[in-house]
Design a protein around this motif. Structure first.
Motif, short mmCIF file in Angstrom:
data_model
loop_
_atom_site.label_atom_id
_atom_site.label_comp_id
_atom_site.label_asym_id
_atom_site.label_seq_id
_atom_site.Cartn_x
_atom_site.Cartn_y
_atom_site.Cartn_z
N LYS A 1 -32.85 25.98 26.20
CA LYS A 1 -31.60 26.07 25.46
C LYS A 1 -30.68 27.11 26.10
N SER B 1 -31.42 17.13 24.01
CA SER B 1 -31.94 17.40 25.35
C SER B 1 -32.89 16.31 25.84
N GLY C 1 -37.27 21.05 25.61
CA GLY C 1 -36.06 21.10 24.80
C GLY C 1 -36.17 21.94 23.55
N VAL D 1 -29.28 25.66 29.46
CA VAL D 1 -28.25 24.64 29.23
C VAL D 1 -26.98 25.31 28.70
N GLY E 1 -36.20 17.72 29.00
CA GLY E 1 -35.77 17.91 27.62
C GLY E 1 -36.88 17.62 26.64
N LEU F 1 -31.47 15.03 29.19
CA LEU F 1 -32.20 15.57 30.33
C LEU F 1 -33.48 14.81 30.66
#
Length: 152
Positions: free
Chosen positions: A138, A120, A132, A141, A128, A124
């Motif tokens: 999580k 991440s 992340g 995503v 992230g 990201l």
């Protein structure tokens, strides 16, 4: 069709490197299961579709792998995927450990593990890096990834 887990793993990752989702999908038994930190648990149909989407969308995918161990039923594979994450345009290098359990020349259980936080941060960027490690990001995503293969 390959028969031993080592041969199945080699065929799978060679097909992945070539973005050949049809061959990848053919290596799954119809009752196979797949699991990873982003998509969660998928059945064979869903996993085949996931690979078809991922391979089809990839413009700069580079896959390398090493078969770390194999016996009569299982292959353990370390593989790396380098690609541009399409949603952010950020470069990602994802290091993954895979366990493929095989029966009758096909994969029946495929589990990929990797650091979601590390992935991440790359995919990201700042969100992230900061979030992340949280179940919230999580789950967000994962929901988006699952939605992309029709699992909303």
């Amino acid at each position: 069709m390959p028969a031993a887990p080592r041969e199945i793993a080699e065929a799978f990752y060679e097909a992945f490197a070539a973005r050949d989702a049809k061959t990848m999908g053919a290596l799954y038994a119809d009752d196979a299961r797949f699991e990873d930190p982003v998509f969660g648990q998928l059945d064979a149909r869903q996993a085949r579709f996931m690979w078809r989407l991922l391979a089809g969308r990839a413009t700069d995918l580079a896959v390398s792998y090493t078969i770390e161990a194999a016996d009569e039923t299982t292959a353990r594979v370390a593989w790396t995927a380098g690609y541009t994450f399409s949603q952010t345009g950020r470069a990602v290098v994802n290091n993954v450990s895979a366990r493929l359990v095989c029966r009758d020349g096909l994969i029946i259980d495929h589990k990929d593990t990797f650091s979601f936080w590390r992935w991440s941060r790359q995919a990201l960027g700042l969100p992230g890096l900061l979030l992340g490690w949280t179940p919230f990001l999580k789950a967000k995503v994962s929901a988006r990834a699952r939605g992309s293969i029709g699992l909303g």
